[in-house]
Write an enzyme that holds these catalytic residues in place. Structure first.
Site, PDB file in Angstrom:
ATOM      1  N   ASP A  11       0.860  -1.190   0.000  1.00  0.00           N
ATOM      2  CA  ASP A  11       0.000   0.000   0.000  1.00  0.00           C
ATOM      3  C   ASP A  11       0.895   1.240   0.000  1.00  0.00           C
ATOM      4  O   ASP A  11       1.723   1.425   0.876  1.00  0.00           O
ATOM      5  CB  ASP A  11      -0.885  -0.025   1.253  1.00  0.00           C
ATOM      6  CG  ASP A  11      -1.973   1.053   1.223  1.00  0.00           C
ATOM      7  OD1 ASP A  11      -3.095   0.751   1.658  1.00  0.00           O
ATOM      8  OD2 ASP A  11      -1.701   2.185   0.782  1.00  0.00           O
ATOM      9  N   ASP A 105      -3.511   2.252  -5.589  1.00  0.00           N
ATOM     10  CA  ASP A 105      -2.303   2.272  -4.766  1.00  0.00           C
ATOM     11  C   ASP A 105      -2.078   1.039  -3.910  1.00  0.00           C
ATOM     12  O   ASP A 105      -1.175   1.038  -3.081  1.00  0.00           O
ATOM     13  CB  ASP A 105      -2.243   3.547  -3.917  1.00  0.00           C
ATOM     14  CG  ASP A 105      -2.888   3.387  -2.554  1.00  0.00           C
ATOM     15  OD1 ASP A 105      -3.949   2.748  -2.475  1.00  0.00           O
ATOM     16  OD2 ASP A 105      -2.306   3.891  -1.590  1.00  0.00           O
ATOM     17  N   GLU A 106      -2.895   0.009  -4.065  1.00  0.00           N
ATOM     18  CA  GLU A 106      -2.623  -1.172  -3.248  1.00  0.00           C
ATOM     19  C   GLU A 106      -2.913  -2.457  -4.000  1.00  0.00           C
ATOM     20  O   GLU A 106      -3.746  -2.500  -4.900  1.00  0.00           O
ATOM     21  CB  GLU A 106      -3.397  -1.135  -1.937  1.00  0.00           C
ATOM     22  CG  GLU A 106      -4.874  -1.041  -2.098  1.00  0.00           C
ATOM     23  CD  GLU A 106      -5.596  -0.988  -0.756  1.00  0.00           C
ATOM     24  OE1 GLU A 106      -5.449  -1.934   0.050  1.00  0.00           O
ATOM     25  OE2 GLU A 106      -6.322  -0.013  -0.534  1.00  0.00           O
TER      26      GLU A 106
HETATM   27  N1  DCP Z   1      -8.587   8.214  -1.784  1.00  0.00           N
HETATM   28  C1  DCP Z   1      -9.702   8.992  -2.085  1.00  0.00           C
HETATM   29  N2  DCP Z   1     -10.739   9.104  -1.187  1.00  0.00           N
HETATM   30  C2  DCP Z   1     -10.675   8.461   0.001  1.00  0.00           C
HETATM   31  C3  DCP Z   1      -9.566   7.648   0.316  1.00  0.00           C
HETATM   32  C4  DCP Z   1      -8.543   7.559  -0.608  1.00  0.00           C
HETATM   33  O1  DCP Z   1      -9.760   9.576  -3.161  1.00  0.00           O
HETATM   34  N3  DCP Z   1     -11.688   8.580   0.872  1.00  0.00           N
HETATM   35  C5  DCP Z   1      -7.485   8.106  -2.770  1.00  0.00           C
HETATM   36  C6  DCP Z   1      -6.382   9.032  -2.433  1.00  0.00           C
HETATM   37  C7  DCP Z   1      -5.328   8.174  -1.833  1.00  0.00           C
HETATM   38  C8  DCP Z   1      -5.528   6.835  -2.522  1.00  0.00           C
HETATM   39  O2  DCP Z   1      -6.938   6.797  -2.810  1.00  0.00           O
HETATM   40  O3  DCP Z   1      -4.049   8.697  -2.028  1.00  0.00           O
HETATM   41  C9  DCP Z   1      -5.128   5.650  -1.674  1.00  0.00           C
HETATM   42  O4  DCP Z   1      -5.923   5.535  -0.530  1.00  0.00           O
HETATM   43  P1  DCP Z   1      -5.344   5.059   0.873  1.00  0.00           P
HETATM   44  O5  DCP Z   1      -6.526   4.809   1.746  1.00  0.00           O
HETATM   45  O6  DCP Z   1      -4.316   4.000   0.710  1.00  0.00           O
HETATM   46  O7  DCP Z   1      -4.669   6.399   1.436  1.00  0.00           O
HETATM   47  P2  DCP Z   1      -3.236   6.983   1.168  1.00  0.00           P
HETATM   48  O8  DCP Z   1      -2.412   6.141   0.264  1.00  0.00           O
HETATM   49  O9  DCP Z   1      -3.435   8.391   0.719  1.00  0.00           O
HETATM   50  O10 DCP Z   1      -2.616   7.041   2.611  1.00  0.00           O
HETATM   51  P3  DCP Z   1      -1.946   5.873   3.483  1.00  0.00           P
HETATM   52  O11 DCP Z   1      -0.530   6.284   3.646  1.00  0.00           O
HETATM   53  O12 DCP Z   1      -2.688   5.891   4.778  1.00  0.00           O
HETATM   54  O13 DCP Z   1      -2.114   4.598   2.700  1.00  0.00           O
HETATM   55 MG    MG Z   2      -2.197   4.110   0.567  1.00  0.00          MG
END
Ligand code: DCP
Ligand code: MG
Length: 356
Positions: A11, A105-106
């Site tokens: 992730d 992203d995962e």
């Molecule tokens: N995303 C979005 N709306 C949300 C959650 C996420 O558009 N409610 C998008 C933006 C994030 C991406 O999806 O960058 C990946 O989601 P993650 O939940 O993995 O969050 P992040 O990668 O941003 O943060 P983390 O470091 O906690 O994984």
């Molecule tokens: Mg993420």
């Protein structure tokens, strides 16, 4: 004898935000959000600097601004995120073809057998982190275990730039200590229902009878039962392609007033739109699902010619479907909204034209 599988969950850290900080050095080290503006919208993701101020995904951006007045609002560049996502996938594919992306992203990887004959999954997980850093200048968190459920929890454990192994010998202890809301697939609503029944941790969950869990939560009860016992035999599915994306909500009390129904629909619609952005998936057809107090269920759909790419279009189509519905005074226990007829990501369209 069945072999124990080796599963990695990868992730990316603060994905959209990190890509922006990578591409625009002036954003580095600064609190930043992607999605939303100072006046409106919601935060898609927040950089780790912004999280220190209590800014998180799905928060209205006006709240983010209040918490951190010098926060930078950046417009999302979905095409870039999509192409980075593809590059990450290419790294995964050097190790195994069993790669199942969950969002941009995962992904899950099954490395039990792998192309490099590396016997330790932990070694592969560390190598993948190194390659993502050196080739893409981004950081990822990885989790390693013997099933999907535990691998996903592991990747979240030491975020950001994390690495965590849940060894089969330690899984039982690990799950017992886990707070119920950390279980993947147990959302806020389910977690609070569990707490009402005295279930706060994995250990509490493990003590429940399968039949009780099914009675309380329906079919997913058997999934909860299994994961509490450390069992999750879901395979890593490499070519699973999403056909739709949806959100629904079951209410504590049955809804009867049209105004109340519409308010709830707006909330569900906004959440659905957030998920569409998160997965970068947009479609032409909106489907509404309504389950009445007598469990009778109906669905109604409407399509438009072009892709629904903004929240206003989504919500106005939703209101159209709502206006056509006859509720005949029955109470409503569940409402759901879904998007289908998904648009193919742009990269695929380009490939298709090149074929000619
Ligand atoms: N995303 C979005 N709306 C949300 C959650 C996420 O558009 N409610 C998008 C933006 C994030 C991406 O999806 O960058 C990946 O989601 P993650 O939940 O993995 O969050 P992040 O990668 O941003 O943060 P983390 O470091 O906690 O994984
Ligand atoms: Mg993420």
């Amino acid at each position: 004898m069945t072999t124990v599988r080796k599963i990695i969950h990868v992730d990316m850290d603060a994905f959209y935000a990190s890509v922006e900080q990578r591409d625009f050095p002036e954003y580095r080290g600064k609190p930043l959000t992607v999605g939303g503006s100072r006046q409106r919208g919601v935060v898609a993701t927040a950089s780790y600097e912004a999280r220190k101020f209590g800014v998180y995904s799905a928060m209205p951006s006006v709240t983010a601004y209040r918490k951190c007045p010098h926060i930078i609002f950046v417009k999302p560049r979905f095409d870039v995120y999509r192409s980075v996502s593809k590059q990450i996938r290419e790294i995964f594919l050097r190790y195994t073809d069993l790669v199942e992306p969950l969002s941009l992203d995962e992904a899950y990887l099954d490395v039990t057998e792998n192309k490099k004959q590396i016997s330790f999954a932990t070694e592969i997980a560390r190598e993948i982190k190194r390659k993502i850093r050196s080739e893409l200048s981004l950081t990822a968190s990885t989790g390693v275990s013997y099933n999907k459920f535990l691998a996903k929890i592991a990747s979240d454990y030491n975020k950001p730039d994390g690495f965590f192994l849940i060894h089969p010998n330690h899984a039982e202890k690990f799950i017992e200590k886990l707070p119920i809301e950390k279980f993947f697939g147990i959302g806020k609503v389910t977690a609070s229902k569990m707490k009402e029944r005295g279930i706060f941790t994995g250990a509490d969950l493990k003590q429940q009878e399968l039949s009780d869990l099914i009675n309380w939560f329906g079919k997913v009860g058997s999934y909860y039962y299994k994961i509490a016992h450390g069992e999750d035999d879901r395979e890593v599915q490499p070519d699973r392609e999403r056909k739709s994306i949806s959100t629904e909500n079951t209410f504590d009390h049955d809804l009867t007033r049209r105004s109340e129904i519409l308010t709830e629909l707006h909330k569900i619609g906004s959440e659905l739109y957030q998920r569409m952005e998160k997965y970068s998936m947009f479609g032409r057809t909106l489907t509404m699902k309504v389950k009445f107090s007598d469990f009778h269920q109906i669905t109604r759909s409407k399509s438009i010619h072009h892709c629904i790419r903004n929240k206003e279009t989504l919500l106005s189509l939703m209101e159209d479907v709502f206006l056509d519905l006859d509720f005949s005074g029955k109470g409503i226990r569940l409402l759901g909204l879904g998007i289908s007829n998904l648009d193919k990501p742009q990269t695929e369209c380009i490939q298709l034209t090149l074929d000619f």
